[in-house]
Design an enzyme around this catalytic site. Structure first.
Site, PDB file in Angstrom:
ATOM      1  N   PRO A  27      -4.955  -0.701   1.922  1.00 60.73           N
ATOM      2  CA  PRO A  27      -5.546   0.434   2.670  1.00 60.73           C
ATOM      3  C   PRO A  27      -6.646   1.258   1.840  1.00 60.73           C
ATOM      4  CG  PRO A  27      -3.351   0.929   2.385  1.00 60.73           C
ATOM      5  CD  PRO A  27      -3.518  -0.498   1.980  1.00 60.73           C
ATOM      6  N   ASN A  28      -7.683   1.547   2.203  1.00 62.80           N
ATOM      7  CA  ASN A  28      -8.744   2.250   1.700  1.00 62.80           C
ATOM      8  C   ASN A  28      -9.574   1.560   0.594  1.00 62.80           C
ATOM      9  OD1 ASN A  28      -7.933   4.653   3.064  1.00 62.80           O
ATOM     10  ND2 ASN A  28      -6.252   4.755   1.835  1.00 62.80           N
ATOM     11  N   ARG A  35     -15.550   5.179  -3.228  1.00 61.43           N
ATOM     12  CA  ARG A  35     -14.248   5.696  -3.143  1.00 61.43           C
ATOM     13  C   ARG A  35     -14.019   6.236  -4.590  1.00 61.43           C
ATOM     14  NH1 ARG A  35      -8.172   2.914  -2.496  1.00 61.43           N
ATOM     15  NH2 ARG A  35      -7.136   5.049  -2.993  1.00 61.43           N
ATOM     16  N   TYR A  40     -12.344   3.902  -9.436  1.00 61.20           N
ATOM     17  CA  TYR A  40     -12.298   2.704  -9.030  1.00 61.20           C
ATOM     18  C   TYR A  40     -13.626   1.777  -9.199  1.00 61.20           C
ATOM     19  CZ  TYR A  40      -8.082   4.241  -6.501  1.00 61.20           C
ATOM     20  OH  TYR A  40      -6.617   4.944  -6.474  1.00 61.20           O
ATOM     21  N   ASN A  91      -3.256  -6.565  -3.932  1.00 61.38           N
ATOM     22  CA  ASN A  91      -3.413  -5.041  -4.309  1.00 61.38           C
ATOM     23  C   ASN A  91      -2.947  -4.208  -3.120  1.00 61.38           C
ATOM     24  OD1 ASN A  91      -4.099  -2.552  -4.972  1.00 61.38           O
ATOM     25  ND2 ASN A  91      -6.088  -2.864  -5.653  1.00 61.38           N
ATOM     26  N   ALA A  94      -1.911   1.826  -1.565  1.00 61.69           N
ATOM     27  CA  ALA A  94      -1.000   2.925  -1.432  1.00 61.69           C
ATOM     28  C   ALA A  94       0.527   2.145  -1.061  1.00 61.69           C
ATOM     29  CB  ALA A  94      -1.135   3.931  -0.401  1.00 61.69           C
ATOM     30  N   GLU A 115       0.687  -8.795  -8.474  1.00 62.99           N
ATOM     31  CA  GLU A 115       0.559  -7.450  -8.093  1.00 62.99           C
ATOM     32  C   GLU A 115      -0.707  -7.109  -8.813  1.00 62.99           C
ATOM     33  OE1 GLU A 115       3.615  -4.758  -8.599  1.00 62.99           O
ATOM     34  OE2 GLU A 115       2.316  -2.847  -8.360  1.00 62.99           O
ATOM     35  N   HIS A 117      -3.699  -4.254  -9.653  1.00 61.96           N
ATOM     36  CA  HIS A 117      -4.542  -2.932  -9.562  1.00 61.96           C
ATOM     37  C   HIS A 117      -5.525  -2.647 -10.399  1.00 61.96           C
ATOM     38  CE1 HIS A 117      -0.975  -1.493  -7.238  1.00 61.96           C
ATOM     39  NE2 HIS A 117      -0.308  -2.045  -8.423  1.00 61.96           N
ATOM     40  N   ARG A 124      -0.876   7.535 -13.828  1.00 58.66           N
ATOM     41  CA  ARG A 124      -1.577   8.509 -12.787  1.00 58.66           C
ATOM     42  C   ARG A 124      -0.391   9.215 -12.276  1.00 58.66           C
ATOM     43  NH1 ARG A 124      -5.261   5.336  -8.620  1.00 58.66           N
ATOM     44  NH2 ARG A 124      -5.584   7.397  -8.211  1.00 58.66           N
TER      45      ARG A 124
HETATM   46  C1  DQA Z   1      -4.618   1.102  -6.501  1.00 58.32           C
HETATM   47  C2  DQA Z   1      -3.501   2.124  -7.068  1.00 58.32           C
HETATM   48  C3  DQA Z   1      -2.655   2.678  -5.867  1.00 58.32           C
HETATM   49  O1  DQA Z   1      -1.965   3.965  -6.278  1.00 58.32           O
HETATM   50  C4  DQA Z   1      -3.627   3.418  -4.862  1.00 58.32           C
HETATM   51  O2  DQA Z   1      -2.829   4.016  -3.759  1.00 58.32           O
HETATM   52  C5  DQA Z   1      -4.821   2.663  -4.478  1.00 58.32           C
HETATM   53  C6  DQA Z   1      -5.523   1.696  -5.694  1.00 58.32           C
HETATM   54  C7  DQA Z   1      -5.378   0.587  -7.495  1.00 58.32           C
HETATM   55  O3  DQA Z   1      -6.059  -0.564  -7.334  1.00 58.32           O
HETATM   56  O4  DQA Z   1      -5.536   1.219  -8.679  1.00 58.32           O
HETATM   57  O5  DQA Z   1      -5.239   2.703  -3.211  1.00 58.32           O
HETATM   58  O6  DQA Z   1      -3.826   0.013  -5.909  1.00 58.32           O
END
Ligand code: DQA
Length: 171
Positions: A27-28, A35, A40, A91, A94, A115, A117, A124
């Site tokens: 998501p997002n 964003r 990011y 990825n 959240a 995984e 990120h 964080r």
């Molecule tokens: C994220 C880190 C997550 O905590 C966050 O909710 C994201 C992006 C990252 O790529 O750094 O949406 O996965």
């Protein structure tokens, strides 16, 4: 290597794809580029997907990259990867911190999953400092900006080839 006229670096020749890698973003992440760019970066998800496809072609891996804001859709794609893909990069955004469904989906397909990120969640907010999916993954790459995806692709290709050569005894 001989320098090319004009100083341009030769593109690496593509290897025929022998591996198939599924790359999923949660998501997002469709908002990458706008964003919170201080966290990011400015590259869009389409830029990242194009880079992964190009690097995959150099490494002999066909990359299929998708994004969804919906946990169930991510589970569907993971479930469909069994027998179709060699590995996954995920990825989960959240959902990383909440989703037992994604943990179960990765375990269910028994495919190696990395995984990924962009940021370093461990550095964080406290709620980002635990991952539900980490115990189902073979590795994690985080904190390198969108380069994390590319490093994860390079890492999983090496991991898969090392595993294959262990099985065949060939180097
Ligand atoms: C994220 C880190 C997550 O905590 C966050 O909710 C994201 C992006 C990252 O790529 O750094 O949406 O996965």
């Amino acid at each position: 290597m001989k320098p090319r006229p004009g100083g341009a670096r030769a593109a690496k020749p593509a290897r025929p794809p022998t591996l198939s890698i599924l790359v999923l973003s949660g998501p997002n992440l469709q908002l990458l580029g706008t964003r919170e760019p201080e966290i990011y970066g400015r590259e869009t998800l389409a830029d990242v997907h194009a880079r992964l496809e190009a690097r995959g072609a150099e490494l002999g891996a066909r990359v299929t990259a998708r994004q969804s804001n919906h946990e169930g859709e991510l589970c569907d794609w993971i479930g469909g990867a069994r027998g179709e893909r060699d590995a996954m990069l995920l990825n989960a955004a959240a959902y990383t911190h909440t989703s037992l469904a994604l943990f179960d989906a990765i375990k269910a397909v028994a495919l190696p999953c990395v995984e990924v990120h962009i940021s370093n969640p461990e550095a964080r907010e406290a709620f980002r400092q635990s991952s539900r999916i980490a115990p189902a993954c073979v590795a994690k790459v985080s904190g390198f900006g969108v380069e994390s995806y590319v490093l994860a692709l390079e890492g999983i290709v090496r991991w898969l080839r090392a595993r294959a050569s262990l099985k065949t005894g060939k180097r």
